[in-house]
Design an enzyme around this catalytic site. Structure first.
Site, PDB file in Angstrom:
ATOM      1  N   ARG A 104     -43.733 -48.429  -8.907  1.00 31.69           N
ATOM      2  CA  ARG A 104     -42.250 -48.707  -8.775  1.00 31.69           C
ATOM      3  C   ARG A 104     -41.576 -47.510  -8.766  1.00 31.69           C
ATOM      4  O   ARG A 104     -41.337 -46.789  -9.887  1.00 31.69           O
ATOM      5  CB  ARG A 104     -41.818 -49.823 -10.085  1.00 31.69           C
ATOM      6  CG  ARG A 104     -40.420 -49.964  -9.911  1.00 31.69           C
ATOM      7  CD  ARG A 104     -39.901 -51.233 -11.023  1.00 31.69           C
ATOM      8  NE  ARG A 104     -40.157 -50.848 -12.301  1.00 31.69           N
ATOM      9  CZ  ARG A 104     -39.446 -51.400 -13.269  1.00 31.69           C
ATOM     10  NH1 ARG A 104     -38.669 -52.717 -12.965  1.00 31.69           N
ATOM     11  NH2 ARG A 104     -39.453 -51.121 -14.601  1.00 31.69           N
ATOM     12  N   ASP A 120     -36.920 -50.720 -22.821  1.00 30.63           N
ATOM     13  CA  ASP A 120     -36.839 -49.681 -22.004  1.00 30.63           C
ATOM     14  C   ASP A 120     -35.301 -49.834 -21.453  1.00 30.63           C
ATOM     15  O   ASP A 120     -34.496 -50.366 -22.176  1.00 30.63           O
ATOM     16  CB  ASP A 120     -37.688 -49.826 -20.955  1.00 30.63           C
ATOM     17  CG  ASP A 120     -37.660 -50.949 -19.880  1.00 30.63           C
ATOM     18  OD1 ASP A 120     -36.279 -52.072 -20.342  1.00 30.63           O
ATOM     19  OD2 ASP A 120     -38.401 -51.956 -19.283  1.00 30.63           O
TER      20      ASP A 120
END
Length: 539
Positions: free
Chosen positions: A166, A446
């Protein structure tokens, strides 16, 4: 190659490279990056400007909706290109940052797929980014290993997870590399370095290269990714469509363009993913000016609330109609080794969430910790004996604009308010100190979950302080105001400054940044953009 470092006079690095780092940022890689920048960055910037223009319309009262101009794409019968064998069974995917030990453990975790994340779980210091590329190059080459300070050795086993990378979203810059005086796109940097060094080798083994594409808000942004990959394939000598992409549907505008996004990437798309945490953040951000759509505290905004349930079910219906996979969301729990009862309760929540996903028709799911791989796999194996569920068409799903935007009832407790402040401080302090993935209260936090926390604080306080609407209150009746915010922030700041934790020395800076963002008249688009100037390796 259509350009060289010399004739573009670009690719200026703000950091001196050591010998290992120079291996991934050599002259050929820099020329490849510069070529991507010259061809695609102006278009990227124009699309970001279009985002801002659309958000201004939302702030003025407009609501997101399906696009009338692309109705034909939604109503026509068409399907995406065949999906490679390596991606046919994705029942459990593990995600995490690109540090060396994490990569090895994730590849060995028993998951079908490992998503190596340069975005939400990686703080973009130069060392993190370049060392991450080195680690992935070694993983692709089969030479990655790691020896811990205690002498323990780590190596990849015989049947590793399929690697998917990603890159960062279109909005994030890469200030360490400038082309003609302009910072590169973080997305093009991450994609370009990985593709340049690994695409040919992965394709030769029928393993990609495969990518997860984050944070898109429109099908035009997907079309840009498609053109970037088309060009990269041509330069690297790969057949068109060799690069495969799975798109995270993690913004509110994107849910209204899922057919169009699949169509824009139809020669290479493998599926869509319910990026649930960023999606909640995007709901907050997109509808920030709509006083009737303030969300309750984060713990009450579960996937069973109407706007989230309809989003996930529409994603399944859309993907399966087009022959693409519909991936479920993240289980952020981590083991609680010191408390067996609490650990059992946490794992029970994971099982319930994965049962919801597999019975709804999802083809796979995400976990944040290797210990959850077996838990998720048990549920999916029991209810999905085949590799995927493309046969589950979900023709029963009806999701119109109103169901996708439905307000979510609930309350705001003092504990929820204080918890948002604590999460923001802990995460921000760690992030600006160089760590992008932080365990907090037995959840792996996160950037996405920190974004929810700070956006909620801003919305609650500015909704309460707008001078027009009925003020928001805690569930005990006390007002939600800046006096409550200042008191809670001061308490959390003092406590965390004395707590051993990632980024402890940066708590004061994190508190200053959070106070500025929360008091600002406008909600900042992205926490990571605002925190970028605080990052520990700024030039």
């Amino acid at each position: 190659m259509s350009a060289t470092v010399e004739d573009l006079s670009q690719a200026r690095l703000s950091h001196r490279l050591d010998a290992r780092q120079a291996e991934v940022l050599d002259a050929g890689a820099l020329a490849f990056l510069a070529d991507l920048h010259e061809r695609f960055d102006a278009r990227r910037r124009a699309l970001l400007a279009a985002r801002r223009e659309r958000q201004a319309r939302f702030d003025a009262g407009e609501l997101p909706d399906f696009l009338p101009g692309t109705r034909a794409i939604r109503e026509m019968d068409w399907r995406v290109a065949p999906i490679p064998a390596a991606l046919q069974d994705r029942r459990v995917e593990i995600t995490g940052p690109v540090d060396r030990k994490m990569i090895i453990n994730a590849l060995n975790s028993g998951a079908n797929v490992f998503m190596a994340d340069f975005e939400d779980s990686t703080a973009p210091t130069f060392a993190n980014l370049v060392d991450g590329q080195l680690n992935l190059r070694d993983a692709v080459a089969g030479t990655i290993d790691y020896r811990a300070v205690d002498g323990r050795a780590y190596a990849v086993g015989a049947d590793p997870a399929v690697l998917v990378v990603r890159p960062r979203g279109w909005h994030l810059p890469e200030r360490h590399v400038e082309v003609r005086g302009k910072a590169m796109s973080g997305a093009l940097f991450d994609f370009g370095v990985f593709a340049y060094h690994n695409a040919v080798a992965l394709h030769a083994r029928d393993r990609g290269p495969y990518f997860y594409l984050p944070k898109m808000e429109s099908h035009r942004e997907a079309a840009l990714w498609n053109d970037v990959m088309d060009h990269a394939e041509a330069v690297l000598g790969l057949p068109q469509g060799a690069m495969k992409a799975t798109v995270l549907i993690e913004t509110l505008p994107a849910v209204f363009e899922m057919d169009e996004i699949l169509h824009a990437l139809r020669t290479r798309v493998a599926g869509l993913n319910c990026g649930r945490w960023d999606y909640i953040f995007s709901y907050l951000k997109t509808l920030r000016a709509h006083r009737d759509r303030v969300l309750p505290e984060r713990g009450q905004v579960l996937m069973t609330v109407p706007f989230l349930r309809h989003y996930s079910e529409l994603l399944i219906r859309t993907c399966h109609r087009r022959g693409a996979f519909a991936m479920g969301g993240m289980a952020a729990q981590i083991p609680i080794n010191h408390d067996a009862a609490a650990n059992a309760a946490a794992f029970a929540k994971v099982r319930a969430d994965k049962l919801r996903e597999v019975t709804a028709g999802h083809d796979g799911t995400w976990v944040a910790h290797p210990a959850l791989v077996a838990v998720a796999r048990e549920v999916f194996d029991a209810h999905m004996p085949m590799p995927n569920q493309l046969q589950v068409t979900r023709d029963d799903v009806v999701a119109d604009r109103d169901t996708l935007l439905a307000p979510s009832p609930g309350t705001i407790t003092r504990a929820g308010f204080d918890g948002n402040i604590e999460i923001c401080l802990r995460y921000l302090a760690a992030w600006i100190d160089g760590q992008g993935c932080v365990p907090i209260h037995h959840l792996m936090e996160d950037a996405a979950t920190a974004e929810i926390s700070r956006a909620q604080l801003w919305q609650w306080l500015h909704r309460a302080d707008d001078g027009v609407s009925t003020p928001l209150a805690f569930d005990d009746g006390a007002p939600i105001d800046f006096a409550a915010f200042d008191a809670s922030l001061a308490t959390a700041r003092a406590l965390l400054a004395a707590t051993a934790m990632p980024g402890q020395a940066r708590v004061s800076e994190a508190a200053t940044l959070l106070a500025r963002l929360t008091r600002a008249d406008a909600l900042a688009d992205f926490l990571t953009l605002e925190a970028y100037e605080y990052l520990c390796d700024r030039p």
